[in-house]
Write a protein that holds these residues in place. Structure first.
Motif, PDB file in Angstrom:
ATOM      1  N   GLU A 170       0.812  -1.202   0.105  1.00 14.62           N
ATOM      2  CA  GLU A 170      -0.016  -0.047   0.126  1.00 14.62           C
ATOM      3  C   GLU A 170       0.853   1.247  -0.072  1.00 14.62           C
ATOM      4  OE1 GLU A 170      -3.280  -0.058  -0.006  1.00 14.62           O
ATOM      5  OE2 GLU A 170      -3.640  -2.045   0.096  1.00 14.62           O
ATOM      6  N   ILE A 171       2.246   1.045  -0.007  1.00 12.00           N
ATOM      7  CA  ILE A 171       2.879   2.293   0.040  1.00 12.00           C
ATOM      8  C   ILE A 171       2.895   3.496  -1.084  1.00 12.00           C
ATOM      9  CG2 ILE A 171       5.156   1.303  -0.816  1.00 12.00           C
ATOM     10  CD1 ILE A 171       5.171   3.406   2.176  1.00 12.00           C
ATOM     11  N   GLY A 172       2.708   2.797  -2.300  1.00 14.39           N
ATOM     12  CA  GLY A 172       2.392   3.752  -3.656  1.00 14.39           C
ATOM     13  C   GLY A 172       3.633   4.544  -3.543  1.00 14.39           C
ATOM     14  N   SER A 173       3.368   5.945  -3.826  1.00 16.53           N
ATOM     15  CA  SER A 173       4.597   6.862  -4.275  1.00 16.53           C
ATOM     16  C   SER A 173       5.335   7.207  -3.050  1.00 16.53           C
ATOM     17  CB  SER A 173       4.062   8.233  -4.788  1.00 16.53           C
ATOM     18  OG  SER A 173       3.083   8.757  -3.693  1.00 16.53           O
ATOM     19  N   LEU A 174       4.973   6.924  -1.866  1.00 18.29           N
ATOM     20  CA  LEU A 174       5.944   7.222  -0.807  1.00 18.29           C
ATOM     21  C   LEU A 174       6.955   6.189  -0.635  1.00 18.29           C
ATOM     22  CD1 LEU A 174       3.026   7.866   1.960  1.00 18.29           C
ATOM     23  CD2 LEU A 174       4.470   9.340   0.565  1.00 18.29           C
ATOM     24  N   ASP A 175       7.052   5.033  -1.553  1.00 23.67           N
ATOM     25  CA  ASP A 175       8.072   4.097  -1.506  1.00 23.67           C
ATOM     26  C   ASP A 175       9.360   5.071  -1.642  1.00 23.67           C
ATOM     27  OD1 ASP A 175       9.503   1.497  -1.894  1.00 23.67           O
ATOM     28  OD2 ASP A 175       9.646   2.333  -3.714  1.00 23.67           O
ATOM     29  N   ASP A 176       9.536   5.955  -2.774  1.00 22.43           N
ATOM     30  CA  ASP A 176      10.562   6.626  -2.981  1.00 22.43           C
ATOM     31  C   ASP A 176      11.010   7.551  -1.925  1.00 22.43           C
ATOM     32  OD1 ASP A 176      12.548   7.538  -5.327  1.00 22.43           O
ATOM     33  OD2 ASP A 176      11.479   9.187  -4.722  1.00 22.43           O
ATOM     34  N   TRP A 177      10.163   8.083  -1.210  1.00 21.94           N
ATOM     35  CA  TRP A 177      10.593   9.131  -0.189  1.00 21.94           C
ATOM     36  C   TRP A 177      11.160   8.401   1.103  1.00 21.94           C
ATOM     37  CZ3 TRP A 177       8.352   9.179   5.045  1.00 21.94           C
ATOM     38  CH2 TRP A 177       8.672  10.132   5.604  1.00 21.94           C
ATOM     39  N   LEU A 178      10.542   7.147   1.283  1.00 21.16           N
ATOM     40  CA  LEU A 178      11.069   6.254   2.375  1.00 21.16           C
ATOM     41  C   LEU A 178      12.468   5.658   2.155  1.00 21.16           C
ATOM     42  CD1 LEU A 178      10.528   4.988   5.268  1.00 21.16           C
ATOM     43  CD2 LEU A 178       9.551   2.872   4.013  1.00 21.16           C
ATOM     44  N   ARG A 179      12.692   5.089   0.832  1.00 21.24           N
ATOM     45  CA  ARG A 179      13.941   4.617   0.366  1.00 21.24           C
ATOM     46  C   ARG A 179      15.079   5.711   0.344  1.00 21.24           C
ATOM     47  NH1 ARG A 179      12.157   2.643  -3.770  1.00 21.24           N
ATOM     48  NH2 ARG A 179      12.946   4.284  -5.271  1.00 21.24           N
ATOM     49  N   GLU A 180      14.648   6.693  -0.549  1.00 17.64           N
ATOM     50  CA  GLU A 180      15.774   7.653  -0.878  1.00 17.64           C
ATOM     51  C   GLU A 180      16.051   8.802   0.279  1.00 17.64           C
ATOM     52  OE1 GLU A 180      17.615   6.915  -3.214  1.00 17.64           O
ATOM     53  OE2 GLU A 180      16.519   5.345  -4.287  1.00 17.64           O
ATOM     54  N   THR A 181      14.853   9.076   0.893  1.00 19.39           N
ATOM     55  CA  THR A 181      15.239  10.211   1.923  1.00 19.39           C
ATOM     56  C   THR A 181      15.464   9.917   3.317  1.00 19.39           C
ATOM     57  OG1 THR A 181      13.718  11.380   0.105  1.00 19.39           O
ATOM     58  CG2 THR A 181      14.208  12.320   2.121  1.00 19.39           C
ATOM     59  N   VAL A 182      14.626   8.863   3.763  1.00 20.86           N
ATOM     60  CA  VAL A 182      14.508   8.648   5.221  1.00 20.86           C
ATOM     61  C   VAL A 182      15.514   7.294   5.651  1.00 20.86           C
ATOM     62  CG1 VAL A 182      13.041   7.571   7.071  1.00 20.86           C
ATOM     63  CG2 VAL A 182      12.194   9.163   5.482  1.00 20.86           C
ATOM     64  N   LEU A 183      15.610   6.297   4.834  1.00 18.81           N
ATOM     65  CA  LEU A 183      16.318   5.104   5.349  1.00 18.81           C
ATOM     66  C   LEU A 183      17.767   5.427   5.495  1.00 18.81           C
ATOM     67  CD1 LEU A 183      14.687   2.032   3.634  1.00 18.81           C
ATOM     68  CD2 LEU A 183      14.186   3.140   6.187  1.00 18.81           C
ATOM     69  N   PRO A 184      18.487   6.327   4.510  1.00 14.91           N
ATOM     70  CA  PRO A 184      19.776   6.560   4.648  1.00 14.91           C
ATOM     71  C   PRO A 184      20.339   7.212   5.833  1.00 14.91           C
ATOM     72  CG  PRO A 184      18.810   6.868   2.328  1.00 14.91           C
ATOM     73  CD  PRO A 184      17.683   6.833   3.202  1.00 14.91           C
ATOM     74  N   LYS A 185      19.039   7.895   6.442  1.00  9.82           N
ATOM     75  CA  LYS A 185      19.548   8.806   7.552  1.00  9.82           C
ATOM     76  C   LYS A 185      19.521   8.053   8.997  1.00  9.82           C
ATOM     77  CE  LYS A 185      17.824  13.135   5.334  1.00  9.82           C
ATOM     78  NZ  LYS A 185      17.827  12.646   4.006  1.00  9.82           N
ATOM     79  N   LEU A 186      18.932   6.758   8.719  1.00  9.14           N
ATOM     80  CA  LEU A 186      18.762   6.092  10.134  1.00  9.14           C
ATOM     81  C   LEU A 186      19.910   5.536  10.546  1.00  9.14           C
ATOM     82  CD1 LEU A 186      15.419   4.049   9.165  1.00  9.14           C
ATOM     83  CD2 LEU A 186      15.588   6.455  10.397  1.00  9.14           C
ATOM     84  N   HIS A 187      19.854   5.680  11.732  1.00  6.36           N
ATOM     85  CA  HIS A 187      21.256   5.091  12.704  1.00  6.36           C
ATOM     86  C   HIS A 187      21.378   3.529  12.775  1.00  6.36           C
ATOM     87  CE1 HIS A 187      23.444   4.132  16.300  1.00  6.36           C
ATOM     88  NE2 HIS A 187      23.527   5.420  16.577  1.00  6.36           N
ATOM     89  N   ALA A 188      22.516   3.066  12.746  1.00  5.88           N
ATOM     90  CA  ALA A 188      23.087   1.776  12.375  1.00  5.88           C
ATOM     91  C   ALA A 188      22.529   0.659  13.405  1.00  5.88           C
ATOM     92  CB  ALA A 188      24.672   1.586  12.234  1.00  5.88           C
ATOM     93  N   ASN A 189      22.154   1.289  14.403  1.00  2.00           N
ATOM     94  CA  ASN A 189      21.460   0.471  15.503  1.00  2.00           C
ATOM     95  C   ASN A 189      19.883   0.145  15.439  1.00  2.00           C
ATOM     96  OD1 ASN A 189      21.838  -1.134  17.950  1.00  2.00           O
ATOM     97  ND2 ASN A 189      21.431   0.435  19.236  1.00  2.00           N
TER      98      ASN A 189
END
Length: 755
Positions: A170-189
């Protein structure tokens, strides 16, 4: 009645705690998936991957599995946050709101900056709120991602964290925002879990994401897991358990629905509820299951194509065009094969078997005439492709498997229903690995146990349950001399079945029939009875590549994957265009398997070589040339699907010509008489030609069997028996069944000994 204390439900428990305990009590199986998650969470610093992709078609229990992940995380002190993407309708800010509603307080932290945006739900009574000021916020999605990641990272810096997204389809167009914008910024823990009907595809398959993500497929419950679930639900009757298992193939949602229906109906009957009534009562759940799976197919055009695709086990864009008689645009076909219950396989695409059966059932009930038209078209197409393949000398095993699995007799359909993809492989046995074969036989003898083989016909719902004692399961190995068969077979007589780890899990023995092996075959147990019963001329006719199938054995007959390996091996042998002889133990599981595959008993070739007491028949199957088509037509028995076409013999001649034979007699009337020695005369006239299938019906008819009894004996429908009887009446110029029985009985003296 069981007390609450006995179930661990104490009076002072909150409702939430009771729900969690009941969930734990009802959760079964998934031991591998739970260990997999636990290992990744525990050893996260040692791993390169940070994304766990959990996928499986609808109803596999992914959401329930995520709840167990939550409990594991809590038990190890990790913070677990889960977002149900079905609740996201507005944009990335709603993902943030749903996430923050589950986080502990973070004093002074908001997504929108100074006082505006999505505030921490914990500081507002546990609900995420979108403040009016947020609508006026001009911050970009990137800025929102920065604040979102910063809030999570402050927590992940001090404790391990799991961020899970459920229903990712159900993610739709938000897949790109999550993959390219959010996940790279998350902590390694932080471990990210993405659960949905599909594995991560597209950009997720490109570097570096493919190195950061690991896939975890969620499939059906095993038989033991399903039995565990049923026991927890209070279903312990063996017959009911078998039917529920075979009706649902271990699909969790289907099994849960079927079990609920069974328990509701049993409540009205008490302990006297008849398990045999179960399949019909479960039909009320079919439409609900169809609606569940077809949620992915939003428009009528795609849903109609799903119904058409359910006709065949394997389909391609071209085959669907031929089936429905109109163009299927590539864009529409692409949407079809992207559905979560459709997967790429050998020869094309195929639907998940339970989805296919359920959609097919609904199709047949709602549109019976169109369903019949499509099946008729599929059968004709398959027969034509088989004839062309024989003429061209190419492999026709895929087409034959499709035909046998769809139209064959009930036992055959049941075997094909449970024939799944296998990771195992066959290898030839020679001097270099003879010791492995001998070790396998010793291990089988030492570990032999009683078994129960369960399978069911998807068309009728009929259940087949075969019991094999430990002694019976070892009978095929009694006369296997590994070293002697290696010497005789030149690398073709023996094969080992190995699993991916290299362990031996099965063995097959088949001696080629040729002049150099005849001395052995004529004196060896199992084969000697046949060669003593037939003439020398018939022996010579087998020198062109026939085989005597001595044994096909697996380490565990209850294992569906291993039984699939047996079915596939038998199919390849049958499709090789040769003569096959076999004398399996006279035990229902072995004997019915060969008979359902079209092997016919050879008169006078019985023996008692297995135990010196039980008379065991020898079976024969000829698939040389156009005899292949005769075999397929006999086993599939689809006269009701091709009614209105040319007569049997005209059609036979046409197929014989298509397959490259010089004469119509190769498998029409003349061949039938030469193969079976059964020609009939009426009033001294010339012999009447019967097709092979008609002769089988004639044999039983003269013995006084009813049409229903003949249908059961030959694995065909009563309508098909009537069709064959009417054909014989027409050929003999007779009016009724009594006259026909007398004419057939009078012709008995003309029977010739088998060649």
């Amino acid at each position: 009645m069981e007390r609450e204390e006995d179930k661990g439900l104490h009076p002072d428990m909150t409702l939430g705690a009771r729900i969690e305990r009941l969930r734990e009590d009802e959760f079964v199986g998934r031991s591998f998936e739970l260990r997999f998650f636990t290992d990744y969470l525990t050893r996260l610093p040692e791993r390169n991957e940070r994304i766990l992709s959990v996928y499986g078609t609808g109803g596999m229990g992914k959401t329930v599995l995520l709840e167990r992940f939550r409990a594991i995380a809590a038990g190890r002190g990790a913070l677990y946050v889960q977002v149900d993407l079905r609740q996201v309708r507005r944009g990335p800010e709603q993902i943030a709101a749903l996430t923050f509603a589950q986080l502990p307080p973070d004093t002074g932290a908001t997504l929108g900056g100074s006082g505006a945006g999505v505030r921490d739900g914990a500081s507002t009574g546990g609900e995420a709120t979108l403040e009016p000021a947020y609508a006026e916020d001009t911050a970009s999605d990137a800025a929102l991602a920065n604040r979102f990641a910063a809030r999570l990272n402050r927590l992940a810096a001090s404790r391990r964290m799991v961020l899970a997204f459920d229903h990712y389809e159900e993610i739709g167009s938000l897949d790109d925002w999550l993959r390219e914008t959010v996940l790279p910024k998350l902590h390694a823990n932080m471990l990210v879990v993405i659960a949905g009907r599909f594995s991560l595809e597209g950009p997720w398959r490109l570097p570096p994401w493919r190195k950061l993500a690991v896939a975890l497929s969620v499939s059906e419950w095993s038989y033991d897991e399903a039995m565990d679930y049923l026991a927890r639900c209070g279903v312990t009757e063996e017959a009911a358990c078998d039917r529920l298992w075979l009706r649902t193939l271990g699909h969790p949602l289907s099994l849960a629905m079927a079990t609920a229906t069974y328990l509701d109906n049993r409540a009205g009957y008490g302990s006297l509820y008849p398990p045999a009534a179960l399949p019909d009562r479960l039909d009320t759940q079919v439409e609900e299951l169809v609606r569940h799976w077809l949620q992915e197919a939003q428009d009528d055009e795609l849903r109609e194509l799903v119904m058409a695709a359910s006709i065949a086990r394997t389909f391609q864009q071209e085959s669907l065009i031929l089936l429905i008689g109109r163009d299927v645009p590539s864009s529409l076909f692409d949407r079809l094969v992207r559905l979560s219950f459709v997967e790429r396989g050998a020869g094309g695409w195929r639907m998940h078997e339970l989805v296919r059966e359920t959609v097919r059932h609904s199709f047949r009930e709602r549109f019976p005439e169109r369903f019949r038209q499509y099946v008729r078209s599929a059968v004709r197409s398959l027969r034509g492709r088989i004839a062309a393949g024989l003429r061209q000398g190419r492999d026709i095993s895929e087409e034959a498997a499709e035909l046998l699995g769809q139209i064959g007799n009930p036992i055959l359909r049941a075997h094909f229903r449970h024939s799944r993809a296998s990771r195992n492989y066959w290898e030839t046995i020679g001097p270099h690995n003879a010791a492995d074969a001998e070790t396998y036989i010793r291990r089988r003898i030492d570990s032999a146990r009683d078994s129960v083989v369960r399978c069911s016909d998807p068309e009728t719902g009929k259940l087949f349950r075969f019991s094999l004692s430990a002694v019976q399961s070892l009978l095929p190995l009694h006369h296997i001399d590994v070293r002697e068969l290696i010497r005789l077979g030149d690398g073709r007589a023996l094969r080992l079945l190995r699993c991916p780890r290299g362990e031996t899990v099965g063995l097959a023995a088949a001696v080629p029939i040729r002049s150099s092996t005849l001395p052995y075959l004529k004196q060896a147990p199992l084969s000697r009875a046949y060669f003593a019963a037939v003439s020398a001329t018939a022996n010579d006719a087998l020198h062109d590549g026939g085989f005597f199938l001595y044994a096909t054995d697996v380490i565990d007959y209850e294992n569906e994957e291993l039984r699939s390996d047996i079915v596939r091996l038998k199919l390849s042998q049958m499709m090789s265009g040769t003569v096959l002889l076999a004398s399996p133990p006279h035990v229902p599981y072995f004997a019915e398997a060969y008979r359902s595959l079209g092997f016919a008993p050879v008169p006078g070739a019985e023996h008692a070589d297995y135990d010196a007491a039980t008379l065991t028949p020898t079976y024969r199957l000829d698939t040389r040339g156009a005899a292949m088509l005769a075999f397929l037509d006999r086993v599939c028995d689809y006269p009701d699907l091709i009614s209105g076409d040319r007569s049997d013999e005209d059609e036979s001649a046409a197929f014989a010509a298509a397959a490259g034979d010089d004469t119509k007699a190769h498998w029409t009337g003349e061949r039938a008489r030469s193969d079976t020695g059964f020609g009939t005369t009426v009033g001294g006239s010339a012999a009447v030609s019967l097709t092979p299938r008609e002769q089988e019906v004639a044999d039983l008819l003269t013995e006084g069997h009813t049409n229903a009894e003949i249908a059961a004996e030959l694995y065909m429908s009563v309508a098909a028996v009537k069709k064959h009887v009417n054909s014989m009446l027409h050929k003999h110029g007779l009016r009724n069944r009594t006259q026909l029985a007398k004419a057939l009985t009078a012709a008995r003296p003309l029977r010739k000994p088998p060649d």
